[in-house]
Design a protein around this motif. Structure first.
Motif, mmCIF file in Angstrom:
data_model
loop_
_atom_site.group_PDB
_atom_site.id
_atom_site.type_symbol
_atom_site.label_atom_id
_atom_site.label_comp_id
_atom_site.label_asym_id
_atom_site.label_seq_id
_atom_site.Cartn_x
_atom_site.Cartn_y
_atom_site.Cartn_z
ATOM 1 N N LYS A 154 0.831 -1.193 0.000
ATOM 2 C CA LYS A 154 0.000 0.000 0.000
ATOM 3 C C LYS A 154 0.870 1.248 0.000
ATOM 4 C CE LYS A 154 -3.863 -2.185 2.461
ATOM 5 N NZ LYS A 154 -3.277 -3.525 2.514
ATOM 6 N N ALA A 155 0.267 2.352 -0.419
ATOM 7 C CA ALA A 155 0.989 3.626 -0.448
ATOM 8 C C ALA A 155 1.493 3.986 0.942
ATOM 9 C CB ALA A 155 0.067 4.729 -0.975
ATOM 10 N N ASN A 156 2.716 4.527 0.980
ATOM 11 C CA ASN A 156 3.354 4.975 2.239
ATOM 12 C C ASN A 156 3.707 3.829 3.194
ATOM 13 O OD1 ASN A 156 3.004 7.694 1.409
ATOM 14 N ND2 ASN A 156 0.894 7.670 2.198
ATOM 15 N N ASP A 157 3.648 2.584 2.701
ATOM 16 C CA ASP A 157 4.044 1.441 3.537
ATOM 17 C C ASP A 157 5.546 1.221 3.350
ATOM 18 O OD1 ASP A 157 4.424 -0.911 4.902
ATOM 19 O OD2 ASP A 157 2.664 -1.917 4.062
ATOM 20 N N THR A 158 6.324 1.465 4.393
ATOM 21 C CA THR A 158 7.788 1.400 4.297
ATOM 22 C C THR A 158 8.352 0.052 4.745
ATOM 23 O OG1 THR A 158 7.986 2.364 6.515
ATOM 24 C CG2 THR A 158 8.005 3.880 4.629
ATOM 25 N N ARG A 159 7.504 -0.868 5.132
ATOM 26 C CA ARG A 159 7.986 -2.175 5.592
ATOM 27 C C ARG A 159 8.542 -2.989 4.418
ATOM 28 N NH1 ARG A 159 2.671 -4.562 8.089
ATOM 29 N NH2 ARG A 159 1.948 -3.606 6.145
ATOM 30 N N ASP A 160 9.546 -3.819 4.712
ATOM 31 C CA ASP A 160 10.034 -4.715 3.657
ATOM 32 C C ASP A 160 9.037 -5.865 3.502
ATOM 33 O OD1 ASP A 160 10.517 -6.631 5.672
ATOM 34 O OD2 ASP A 160 12.600 -5.985 5.901
ATOM 35 N N GLU A 161 9.208 -6.652 2.449
ATOM 36 C CA GLU A 161 8.227 -7.697 2.131
ATOM 37 C C GLU A 161 8.099 -8.714 3.252
ATOM 38 O OE1 GLU A 161 7.125 -10.921 -1.391
ATOM 39 O OE2 GLU A 161 8.999 -9.781 -1.469
ATOM 40 N N ALA A 162 9.207 -9.133 3.825
ATOM 41 C CA ALA A 162 9.173 -10.152 4.886
ATOM 42 C C ALA A 162 8.366 -9.673 6.083
ATOM 43 C CB ALA A 162 10.595 -10.510 5.312
ATOM 44 N N ARG A 163 8.580 -8.409 6.479
ATOM 45 C CA ARG A 163 7.843 -7.865 7.618
ATOM 46 C C ARG A 163 6.358 -7.706 7.279
ATOM 47 N NH1 ARG A 163 8.838 -4.812 12.233
ATOM 48 N NH2 ARG A 163 6.826 -4.739 13.348
ATOM 49 N N ARG A 164 6.089 -7.296 6.041
ATOM 50 C CA ARG A 164 4.701 -7.115 5.624
ATOM 51 C C ARG A 164 3.942 -8.447 5.670
ATOM 52 N NH1 ARG A 164 5.748 -5.122 1.090
ATOM 53 N NH2 ARG A 164 4.983 -6.699 -0.370
ATOM 54 N N LEU A 165 4.583 -9.521 5.200
ATOM 55 C CA LEU A 165 3.962 -10.844 5.227
ATOM 56 C C LEU A 165 3.770 -11.321 6.666
ATOM 57 C CD1 LEU A 165 5.853 -12.644 2.309
ATOM 58 C CD2 LEU A 165 3.540 -11.720 2.288
ATOM 59 N N GLN A 166 4.753 -11.077 7.483
ATOM 60 C CA GLN A 166 4.685 -11.499 8.879
ATOM 61 C C GLN A 166 3.530 -10.801 9.603
ATOM 62 O OE1 GLN A 166 8.295 -10.733 11.050
ATOM 63 N NE2 GLN A 166 7.523 -11.599 12.963
ATOM 64 N N ASP A 167 3.399 -9.497 9.392
ATOM 65 C CA ASP A 167 2.334 -8.730 10.044
ATOM 66 C C ASP A 167 0.956 -9.164 9.552
ATOM 67 O OD1 ASP A 167 4.279 -7.383 11.417
ATOM 68 O OD2 ASP A 167 4.129 -5.524 10.244
ATOM 69 N N ALA A 168 0.855 -9.430 8.249
ATOM 70 C CA ALA A 168 -0.432 -9.844 7.684
ATOM 71 C C ALA A 168 -0.861 -11.196 8.245
ATOM 72 C CB ALA A 168 -0.339 -9.914 6.158
#
Length: 362
Positions: free
Chosen positions: A189-203
């Protein structure tokens, strides 16, 4: 998808425009319905919408569909005006329903305000005010039809049983389930600065939390409406029916083995992390009458509605003043219709128009 649907009213699959008052004559009039007029541009617009709908519905046979339906365009415009006037007589405004429908659309499109919804319409070349009026017209006409026609059609248990017996073979179906989902998207998403690994982990963590919340007593549908990123969120996560062989093998293997009411664990998909719930499971074969009774009633209702509606509209025509310009055809006309007659002096016993307004001139 960010798209605006063109609504249909009565039997027509056309977007019916807003009617001008008779005092606002600025172009050729093709028909007059009491103190309302139908202009040539509205008539042409109806034909164009019919062509678009036919192309979307069945591109291969579009020309055939157009040929079958085009003759009824003016009839349907007159039908709508008669139903709108009846709605006014019944005190139906549809104000609340219009707001609710637009808000549902806004939520489906993940927009924060009605202003954003209006901008989305304008970006697609759609007049938001005209769209709202068409939506209002559709709701009013549907409510009039339901109140004045549908509510008077009695369907007996014998009718349902007879229809079921006559159509048993047509009702045979493959094994089918109905699914609902809660999706936690992994899209960037726009303005999401997390890397892919962190984004997957949070989701994944969010999806696990939502699953735990439901297992502790929260309703699946309410959680889906509030927290799902899927397009089905506004419907409580409902995805519809799926026959065996139409789902990805991994998901099919899990869901077809589940009982009605069961939920899956969190499943990783291309879109993100999903929780699935089985809300219906029909085995292959002919369903029992109790399983399809509602569908049978709907089928009987649909079968009877059009003849009953045409009879009702015939009566509305006979109570109205309708005048169609020479060269145009109203396929729903009744031989007992009354054409408006304007005279310098009123004759004793002559019918009065519903409203005293000056009519346009052909």
């Amino acid at each position: 998808m960010r798209r605006f649907l063109t609504f249909s009213v009565v039997a027509a699959v056309i977007a019916l425009p807003v009617f001008l008052l008779a005092d606002d004559v600025i172009e050729e009039i093709v028909a007059r319905v009491n103190n309302q007029i139908i202009t040539r541009s509205e008539f042409q617009h109806g034909k164009e919408e019919l062509r678009k709908e036919a192309q979307q519905q069945d591109p291969t046979n579009a020309d055939k569909l157009i040929a079958e339906r085009e003759k009824d365009v003016l009839r349907d415009l007159i039908d709508q005006q008669l139903l709108l006037e009846k709605g006014k007589d019944l005190g139906i405004t549809a104000d609340t329903e219009v707001v609710r429908k637009l808000d549902e659309m806004r939520k489906d499109m993940k927009l924060d305000s009605m202003e954003e919804l209006e901008k989305a319409a304008q970006s697609q070349g759609i007049s938001f005010e005209e769209y709202k009026q068409n939506l209002r017209n559709q709701i009013i006409t549907q409510q009039v039809i339901g109140k004045e026609v549908g509510s008077r059609m009695a369907i007996s248990k014998e009718d349902v049983q007879k229809f079921y017996e006559e159509h048993k073979e047509e009702m045979a179906q493959p094994e089918t389930i109905r699914l609902s989902e809660i999706l936690v998207s992994t899209d960037l998403k726009a303005n999401d600065t997390r890397d892919e690994a962190r984004r997957l982990q949070d989701a994944q963590a969010k999806a696990e939390d939502l699953l735990a919340k439901i297992r502790k007593g929260s309703r699946f549908e309410e959680v889906a409406k509030k927290d799902s990123d899927g397009s089905s969120a506004s419907q409580g996560g409902d995805l519809g029916n799926f026959q065996r062989g139409t789902l990805a093998k991994e998901i099919e293997g899990k869901t077809f083995a589940m009982n009605v009411g069961d939920m899956s664990d969190v499943i990783r998909t291309k879109q993100g992390f999903v929780i699935l719930k089985v809300t219906m499971h029909h085995m292959a074969g002919t369903p029992t009458l109790s399983e399809v009774e509602a569908r049978v009633q709907d089928a009987i209702y649909s079968q009877r509605l059009q003849p009953a509606l045409r009879e009702y509209l015939k009566k509305l025509r006979e109570d109205a003043f309708i005048d169609v310009k020479q060269g145009y055809l109203d396929t729903g006309a009744s031989p007992n219709q009354t054409k408006p007659v304007e005279t310098a002096t009123k004759e004793p016993g002559a019918k009065e128009l519903k409203k005293k307004k000056k009519f346009g001139v052909f």
